[in-house]
Motif scaffolding. Structure first.
Motif, PDB file in Angstrom:
ATOM      1  N   UNK A 143       0.860  -1.187   0.000  1.00  0.00           N
ATOM      2  CA  UNK A 143       0.000   0.000   0.000  1.00  0.00           C
ATOM      3  C   UNK A 143       0.896   1.236   0.000  1.00  0.00           C
ATOM      4  N   UNK A 144       0.351   2.396  -0.360  1.00  0.00           N
ATOM      5  CA  UNK A 144       1.190   3.585  -0.554  1.00  0.00           C
ATOM      6  C   UNK A 144       2.014   3.966   0.675  1.00  0.00           C
ATOM      7  N   UNK A 145       1.452   3.832   1.873  1.00  0.00           N
ATOM      8  CA  UNK A 145       2.197   4.216   3.069  1.00  0.00           C
ATOM      9  C   UNK A 145       3.399   3.291   3.249  1.00  0.00           C
ATOM     10  N   UNK A 146       3.161   2.015   3.008  1.00  0.00           N
ATOM     11  CA  UNK A 146       4.236   1.036   3.169  1.00  0.00           C
ATOM     12  C   UNK A 146       5.324   1.210   2.115  1.00  0.00           C
ATOM     13  N   UNK A 147       4.948   1.696   0.940  1.00  0.00           N
ATOM     14  CA  UNK A 147       5.955   1.895  -0.108  1.00  0.00           C
ATOM     15  C   UNK A 147       6.919   3.008   0.317  1.00  0.00           C
ATOM     16  N   UNK A 148       6.369   4.079   0.874  1.00  0.00           N
ATOM     17  CA  UNK A 148       7.233   5.142   1.389  1.00  0.00           C
ATOM     18  C   UNK A 148       8.097   4.595   2.532  1.00  0.00           C
ATOM     19  N   UNK A 149       7.464   3.763   3.358  1.00  0.00           N
ATOM     20  CA  UNK A 149       8.138   3.180   4.509  1.00  0.00           C
ATOM     21  C   UNK A 149       9.317   2.295   4.078  1.00  0.00           C
ATOM     22  N   UNK A 150       9.108   1.523   2.998  1.00  0.00           N
ATOM     23  CA  UNK A 150      10.160   0.623   2.501  1.00  0.00           C
ATOM     24  C   UNK A 150      11.391   1.426   2.120  1.00  0.00           C
ATOM     25  N   UNK A 151      11.166   2.551   1.458  1.00  0.00           N
ATOM     26  CA  UNK A 151      12.243   3.435   1.019  1.00  0.00           C
ATOM     27  C   UNK A 151      13.004   3.980   2.235  1.00  0.00           C
ATOM     28  N   UNK A 152      12.228   4.497   3.206  1.00  0.00           N
ATOM     29  CA  UNK A 152      12.827   5.118   4.395  1.00  0.00           C
ATOM     30  C   UNK A 152      13.584   4.088   5.239  1.00  0.00           C
ATOM     31  N   UNK A 153      12.918   2.947   5.483  1.00  0.00           N
ATOM     32  CA  UNK A 153      13.505   1.935   6.368  1.00  0.00           C
ATOM     33  C   UNK A 153      14.763   1.330   5.774  1.00  0.00           C
ATOM     34  N   UNK A 154      14.630   0.803   4.524  1.00  0.00           N
ATOM     35  CA  UNK A 154      15.771   0.085   3.943  1.00  0.00           C
ATOM     36  C   UNK A 154      16.900   1.044   3.610  1.00  0.00           C
ATOM     37  N   UNK A 155      16.526   2.224   3.065  1.00  0.00           N
ATOM     38  CA  UNK A 155      17.546   3.155   2.574  1.00  0.00           C
ATOM     39  C   UNK A 155      18.262   3.902   3.675  1.00  0.00           C
ATOM     40  N   UNK A 156      17.573   4.232   4.743  1.00  0.00           N
ATOM     41  CA  UNK A 156      18.181   5.141   5.724  1.00  0.00           C
ATOM     42  C   UNK A 156      18.255   4.560   7.132  1.00  0.00           C
ATOM     43  N   UNK A 157      17.085   4.121   7.641  1.00  0.00           N
ATOM     44  CA  UNK A 157      17.004   3.833   9.070  1.00  0.00           C
ATOM     45  C   UNK A 157      17.653   2.501   9.445  1.00  0.00           C
ATOM     46  N   UNK A 158      17.193   1.432   8.774  1.00  0.00           N
ATOM     47  CA  UNK A 158      17.642   0.085   9.121  1.00  0.00           C
ATOM     48  C   UNK A 158      19.109  -0.125   8.756  1.00  0.00           C
TER      49      UNK A 158
END
Ligand code: ADP
Ligand code: MG
Length: 247
Positions: A143-158
């Motif tokens: 879903x759209x929220x999770x798509x943004x989340x995937x970018x943020x989590x994998x790319x920056x946070x995690x």
């Protein structure tokens, strides 16, 4: 020496605990000794999902604070090689990230796979779990929220805590995807920019299994549905080359 895997997400309710329980079960059916460590303090879902809450006496906090030995707190499930280290009862702040890493170092001598089922987001417990792990599995829904989340989590946070990150896309419903998401699952994979390790379909059996307190994976031979998807992910974690399921 066992492998330590943190199961994470930015958004809540994406299916982390369900994945930990069912991939853990599939790996145990593949003759691995598996330990699930519930780090979702306060919520404590895994003992309920495994139908063993009445057998929980000690928990992760008891070990990390030195009140008891790991062997005393680890509960064997009715499924031979699968064990659980339950989450702390109180939603306390985790100030023992090093103690969790140390514990995993010790326990990886006794288990082939250790799953750290994390709370959503990157709070202290989730950061401690990622830092203790060799690999993180990021669970997202399409879903759209999770798509943004995937970018943020994998790319920056995690990625600040663990190098090896794999993606699982859960609750996939092809009809909705076709109508609503131009580009399909590739949009999510591109957003996360990490290697996909599995796609899990939306499956009513998951909700039913939650009432029974047992994993939806019961054998390695189930065809179709989420159970097959979890078995496939387990095989990939063992290094097998398994093609993606046709959903
Ligand atoms: P999390 O640990 O990320 O908070 P859970 O594993 O507890 O998420 O799952 C959240 C809800 O979604 C639960 O009600 C669970 O039964 C449901 N769920 C998870 N995966 C699926 C799936 N593939 N199909 C249907 N329901 C699912
Ligand atoms: Mg959970």
């Amino acid at each position: 020496m066992g492998k330590v895997i943190a199961v994470t997400s930015g958004k809540g309710g994406t299916g982390k605990s369900t994945l930990a329980v069912n991939c853990g079960m599939a790996l145990s059916l593949l003759k691995n000794r598996v330990l699930l460590i519930d780090t979702d303090a306060g919520l404590r879902a895994l003992d309920i999902m495994l139908g063993i809450s009445d057998r929980v006496v000690y928990d992760l906090a008891d070990i990390l604070s030195g009140r008891c030995e790991p062997a005393k707190a680890i509960v064997k499930t009715p499924w031979g090689r699968l064990s659980l280290l339950p989450a702390p009862v109180v939603e306390d702040e985790c100030d023992s990230a090093e103690a969790l890493s140390e514990l995993c170092k010790q326990l990886r001598q006794c288990f082939d796979f250790i799953f750290l089922d994390s709370p959503a987001g990157m709070g202290k417990w989730a950061r401690a779990a990622a830092a203790a792990a060799d690999q993180a599995i990021l669970v997202v829904t399409p879903d759209p929220v999770c798509i943004r989340d995937a970018d943020r989590m994998a790319g920056h946070v995690l990625s600040r805590h663990v190098d090896d990150i794999r993606l699982v896309i859960n609750r996939v419903q092809p009809n909705i995807l076709r109508k609503k998401l131009d580009g399909g699952l590739d949009v999510i994979i591109d957003a996360a920019s990490v290697q996909l390790i599995g796609i899990v379909p939306e499956d009513r059996q998951i909700s039913l299994a939650a009432y029974d307190g047992k994993p939806v994976v019961q054998t390695l031979h189930t065809r179709g549905g989420a159970a097959e998807a979890y078995c496939n992910i387990a095989r990939r974690l063992c290094g097998e080359d398994v093609p993606l399921m046709d959903i």
